[in-house]
Design a protein around this motif. Structure first.
Motif, PDB file in Angstrom:
ATOM      1  N   ASP A 164     -10.502   3.509  -8.419  1.00  0.00           N
ATOM      2  CA  ASP A 164     -10.600   2.302  -9.240  1.00  0.00           C
ATOM      3  C   ASP A 164     -11.417   1.216  -8.534  1.00  0.00           C
ATOM      4  N   ASN A 165     -12.015   0.354  -9.351  1.00  0.00           N
ATOM      5  CA  ASN A 165     -12.665  -0.833  -8.798  1.00  0.00           C
ATOM      6  C   ASN A 165     -11.595  -1.801  -8.289  1.00  0.00           C
ATOM      7  N   THR A 166     -11.948  -2.555  -7.283  1.00  0.00           N
ATOM      8  CA  THR A 166     -10.998  -3.506  -6.708  1.00  0.00           C
ATOM      9  C   THR A 166     -10.806  -4.684  -7.651  1.00  0.00           C
ATOM     10  N   PRO A 167      -9.584  -4.946  -8.112  1.00  0.00           N
ATOM     11  CA  PRO A 167      -9.352  -6.068  -9.037  1.00  0.00           C
ATOM     12  C   PRO A 167      -9.562  -7.406  -8.340  1.00  0.00           C
ATOM     13  N   PRO A 168     -10.062  -8.417  -9.057  1.00  0.00           N
ATOM     14  CA  PRO A 168     -10.264  -9.734  -8.446  1.00  0.00           C
ATOM     15  C   PRO A 168      -8.956 -10.372  -7.981  1.00  0.00           C
ATOM     16  N   GLU A 169      -7.839 -10.042  -8.657  1.00  0.00           N
ATOM     17  CA  GLU A 169      -6.552 -10.600  -8.236  1.00  0.00           C
ATOM     18  C   GLU A 169      -6.196 -10.164  -6.815  1.00  0.00           C
ATOM     19  N   TYR A 170      -6.533  -8.911  -6.498  1.00  0.00           N
ATOM     20  CA  TYR A 170      -6.260  -8.402  -5.152  1.00  0.00           C
ATOM     21  C   TYR A 170      -7.149  -9.086  -4.125  1.00  0.00           C
ATOM     22  N   THR A 171      -8.420  -9.225  -4.452  1.00  0.00           N
ATOM     23  CA  THR A 171      -9.362  -9.859  -3.530  1.00  0.00           C
ATOM     24  C   THR A 171      -8.936 -11.282  -3.209  1.00  0.00           C
ATOM     25  N   ALA A 172      -8.466 -12.001  -4.221  1.00  0.00           N
ATOM     26  CA  ALA A 172      -8.010 -13.372  -3.999  1.00  0.00           C
ATOM     27  C   ALA A 172      -6.729 -13.388  -3.180  1.00  0.00           C
ATOM     28  N   ALA A 173      -5.850 -12.420  -3.426  1.00  0.00           N
ATOM     29  CA  ALA A 173      -4.542 -12.422  -2.775  1.00  0.00           C
ATOM     30  C   ALA A 173      -4.637 -12.164  -1.276  1.00  0.00           C
ATOM     31  N   ILE A 174      -5.541 -11.287  -0.849  1.00  0.00           N
ATOM     32  CA  ILE A 174      -5.587 -10.939   0.575  1.00  0.00           C
ATOM     33  C   ILE A 174      -6.044 -12.115   1.432  1.00  0.00           C
ATOM     34  N   ASP A 175      -6.666 -13.127   0.817  1.00  0.00           N
ATOM     35  CA  ASP A 175      -7.072 -14.314   1.561  1.00  0.00           C
ATOM     36  C   ASP A 175      -6.013 -15.412   1.544  1.00  0.00           C
ATOM     37  N   GLN A 183      14.976 -13.303  -9.336  1.00  0.00           N
ATOM     38  CA  GLN A 183      14.919 -12.747  -7.981  1.00  0.00           C
ATOM     39  C   GLN A 183      14.482 -11.286  -8.015  1.00  0.00           C
ATOM     40  N   ARG A 184      13.609 -10.975  -8.952  1.00  0.00           N
ATOM     41  CA  ARG A 184      13.014  -9.644  -9.040  1.00  0.00           C
ATOM     42  C   ARG A 184      11.503  -9.761  -8.933  1.00  0.00           C
ATOM     43  N   TYR A 185      10.903  -8.726  -8.347  1.00  0.00           N
ATOM     44  CA  TYR A 185       9.455  -8.731  -8.214  1.00  0.00           C
ATOM     45  C   TYR A 185       8.791  -8.368  -9.544  1.00  0.00           C
ATOM     46  N   VAL A 186       7.702  -9.040  -9.846  1.00  0.00           N
ATOM     47  CA  VAL A 186       6.923  -8.796 -11.052  1.00  0.00           C
ATOM     48  C   VAL A 186       5.559  -8.273 -10.627  1.00  0.00           C
ATOM     49  N   GLU A 187       5.176  -7.131 -11.176  1.00  0.00           N
ATOM     50  CA  GLU A 187       3.891  -6.532 -10.825  1.00  0.00           C
ATOM     51  C   GLU A 187       2.751  -7.331 -11.429  1.00  0.00           C
ATOM     52  N   TYR A 201       0.873  -1.176   0.000  1.00  0.00           N
ATOM     53  CA  TYR A 201       0.000   0.000   0.000  1.00  0.00           C
ATOM     54  C   TYR A 201       0.912   1.229   0.000  1.00  0.00           C
ATOM     55  N   ARG A 202       1.051   1.875  -1.159  1.00  0.00           N
ATOM     56  CA  ARG A 202       2.014   2.956  -1.335  1.00  0.00           C
ATOM     57  C   ARG A 202       1.320   4.311  -1.196  1.00  0.00           C
ATOM     58  N   ILE A 203       1.833   5.115  -0.283  1.00  0.00           N
ATOM     59  CA  ILE A 203       1.267   6.438  -0.028  1.00  0.00           C
ATOM     60  C   ILE A 203       2.246   7.469  -0.555  1.00  0.00           C
ATOM     61  N   GLY A 204       1.874   8.127  -1.653  1.00  0.00           N
ATOM     62  CA  GLY A 204       2.742   9.103  -2.281  1.00  0.00           C
ATOM     63  C   GLY A 204       2.207  10.512  -2.143  1.00  0.00           C
ATOM     64  N   VAL A 205       2.939  11.455  -2.727  1.00  0.00           N
ATOM     65  CA  VAL A 205       2.567  12.860  -2.629  1.00  0.00           C
ATOM     66  C   VAL A 205       1.335  13.169  -3.473  1.00  0.00           C
ATOM     67  N   THR A 206       1.248  12.587  -4.661  1.00  0.00           N
ATOM     68  CA  THR A 206       0.123  12.877  -5.557  1.00  0.00           C
ATOM     69  C   THR A 206      -0.871  11.730  -5.665  1.00  0.00           C
ATOM     70  N   THR A 207      -0.455  10.510  -5.355  1.00  0.00           N
ATOM     71  CA  THR A 207      -1.354   9.361  -5.454  1.00  0.00           C
ATOM     72  C   THR A 207      -1.102   8.401  -4.295  1.00  0.00           C
ATOM     73  N   ALA A 208      -2.082   7.551  -4.050  1.00  0.00           N
ATOM     74  CA  ALA A 208      -1.936   6.452  -3.092  1.00  0.00           C
ATOM     75  C   ALA A 208      -2.490   5.217  -3.781  1.00  0.00           C
ATOM     76  N   ASP A 209      -1.632   4.256  -4.088  1.00  0.00           N
ATOM     77  CA  ASP A 209      -2.094   3.090  -4.826  1.00  0.00           C
ATOM     78  C   ASP A 209      -1.747   1.800  -4.094  1.00  0.00           C
ATOM     79  N   VAL A 210      -2.229   0.707  -4.659  1.00  0.00           N
ATOM     80  CA  VAL A 210      -1.996  -0.623  -4.105  1.00  0.00           C
ATOM     81  C   VAL A 210      -1.340  -1.455  -5.193  1.00  0.00           C
ATOM     82  N   VAL A 211      -0.241  -2.121  -4.856  1.00  0.00           N
ATOM     83  CA  VAL A 211       0.478  -2.934  -5.828  1.00  0.00           C
ATOM     84  C   VAL A 211       0.584  -4.362  -5.305  1.00  0.00           C
ATOM     85  N   LEU A 212       0.084  -5.302  -6.102  1.00  0.00           N
ATOM     86  CA  LEU A 212       0.277  -6.720  -5.828  1.00  0.00           C
ATOM     87  C   LEU A 212       1.409  -7.187  -6.720  1.00  0.00           C
ATOM     88  N   ARG A 213       2.445  -7.768  -6.121  1.00  0.00           N
ATOM     89  CA  ARG A 213       3.584  -8.240  -6.908  1.00  0.00           C
ATOM     90  C   ARG A 213       4.076  -9.570  -6.333  1.00  0.00           C
TER      91      ARG A 213
END
Length: 392
Positions: free
Chosen positions: A149-160, A136-140, A117-129
């Motif tokens: 934005d609407n909540t993506p289904p990938e995020y909903t599945a990931a939090i569980d 050995q690198r993260y892929v978004e 959960y990234r809190i920036g100066v102009t935006t606050a977004d959520v990144v699942l990676r």
């Protein structure tokens, strides 16, 4: 006859002992020697999983050659009961012994997926990676702004997913209000923040959280971290600075943070403001005027008006003498350090140079020349045609 039988039995016994010793030596080599894995994998241990199930999974994924040897070796070293759930990055040719140690040593590794959960100066977004074991690198996987934005289904599945990791990353230069509003939109957190803490007192950093984490407790952790940073750097500050207290240094650090996005410039920008304070010159910095207009609640989104530059607010450093009454953002450690240990320079003025940085000047004549160059750059940019959207 009996002597022959005894001799044969003894011979057989010796053969058996030799065979057992050879088998044990072979098993030890299998357990401690390089493993068969050709490429790195991310191996998941579910909460409550048995060691037998984990052994079979490792064998199936090619990390070990024999699940039975793996279990026997772990049992012999007394580590069978120490299995810990999590996601583990297993490198090529890792031995069974090292895998057992990795899976029982101390919790989750940096392998697997995370939600940031990234809190920036102009935006606050959520990144699942998720981590690519090979590079050995993260892929978004998905990114979205929960405010629009609407909540993506990938995020909903990931939090569980019980193996997912969560973090809140706070960028330099945000305001306390922006942080509070962003935390309210993090749906896995609980509780109210309560009264907003003083401006500038939240440390930019990446904080580990979990489902059900309390918002007020996270804010308290941010405040505690910023307090420790400020106190440590204040104790190591340069002599003769025009700040009477750590709080005044924090105010200046927030101005430095908002004035430049170029890391190498922080010290020079701080030196300009130190020179102005020492000579009794007004600070005359636009970010303080902007804070007086917005009170830190959002982004201005336009240029300052002349009426705003002349308007009397406690933060308008074109009008007031010295420092404003509060910080104007949450400064990072680097800006605080630059503020408390600035280089010695003769500079009094600076203006944008068109590259993202600034041109610094000692005299007003030099500064006016730099301003003229900047205005020419702005005029040339204004004459350039706007990019047209690509056709379908």
């Amino acid at each position: 006859m009996w002597k022959a039988i005894a001799s044969n039995a003894l011979t057989l016994f010796i053969v058996v002992l030799v065979a057992v010793a050879g088998l044990l030596a072979w098993g030890k080599r299998q357990y401690e020697g390089p493993g068969p894995l050709a490429e790195a994998i991310c191996f998941r241990v579910d909460r409550g999983a048995s060691f037998a199930a984990v052994s079979r999974g490792l064998e199936t994924q090619g990390a070990i050659s024999d699940a039975r040897i793996f279990r026997i070796g772990a049992d012999y070293t007394g580590k069978v009961q120490g299995l810990r759930f999590g996601s583990y990055l297993i490198q090529p040719q890792t031995s069974m012994d090292d895998i057992v140690d990795q899976l029982t040593r101390g919790g989750q590794s940096t392998c697997g997926s995370e939600i940031n959960y990234r809190i920036g100066v102009t935006t606050a977004d959520v990144v699942l990676r998720e981590l690519d074991p090979g590079t050995q690198r993260y892929v978004e996987v998905v990114k979205f702004d929960p405010a629009i934005d609407n909540t993506p289904p990938e995020y909903t599945a990931a939090i569980d997913d019980p193996g997912i990791r969560f973090r809140v990353t706070l960028a330099e230069g945000t305001t306390v209000w922006q942080v509070a509003e962003a935390l309210k939109r993090i749906d896995i957190m609980e509780g109210d923040i309560g009264a907003l803490p003083p401006e500038g007192t939240l440390a930019p950093y990446s904080y580990e959280i979990s489902k059900g984490s309390n918002r007020a407790e996270l804010v308290a952790e941010m405040r505690d971290r910023q307090s420790r940073i400020l106190n440590d750097l204040w104790a190591a500050r340069a002599d003769g600075l025009p700040y009477a207290t750590p709080e005044e240094a924090l105010i200046m650090a927030s101005i430095v943070e908002k004035e430049t996005g170029v890391p190498d410039e922080r010290g020079t920008v701080a030196s300009v403001f130190v020179n102005r304070l020492r000579t009794g010159m007004k600070l005359q910095t636009d970010p303080t005027v902007i804070y007086g207009v917005t009170k830190g609640q959002g982004v201005l989104g336009r240029g300052l008006r002349q009426s705003e530059l002349r308007g009397a607010t406690p933060w308008n450093t074109y009008v007031i003498d010295g420092l404003p009454p509060t910080p104007i953002a949450n400064p990072g450690r680097a800006s605080i350090e630059a503020t408390l240990n600035p280089p010695t320079t003769p500079y009094i003025f600076f203006v944008a140079d068109g590259t993202g940085g600034h041109a610094f000047a000692e005299t007003l004549a030099e500064h006016n020349a730099n301003v003229a160059k900047w205005r020419q750059i702005e005029a040339e940019r204004a004459r350039q045609p706007s990019a047209q959207p690509a056709g379908n």
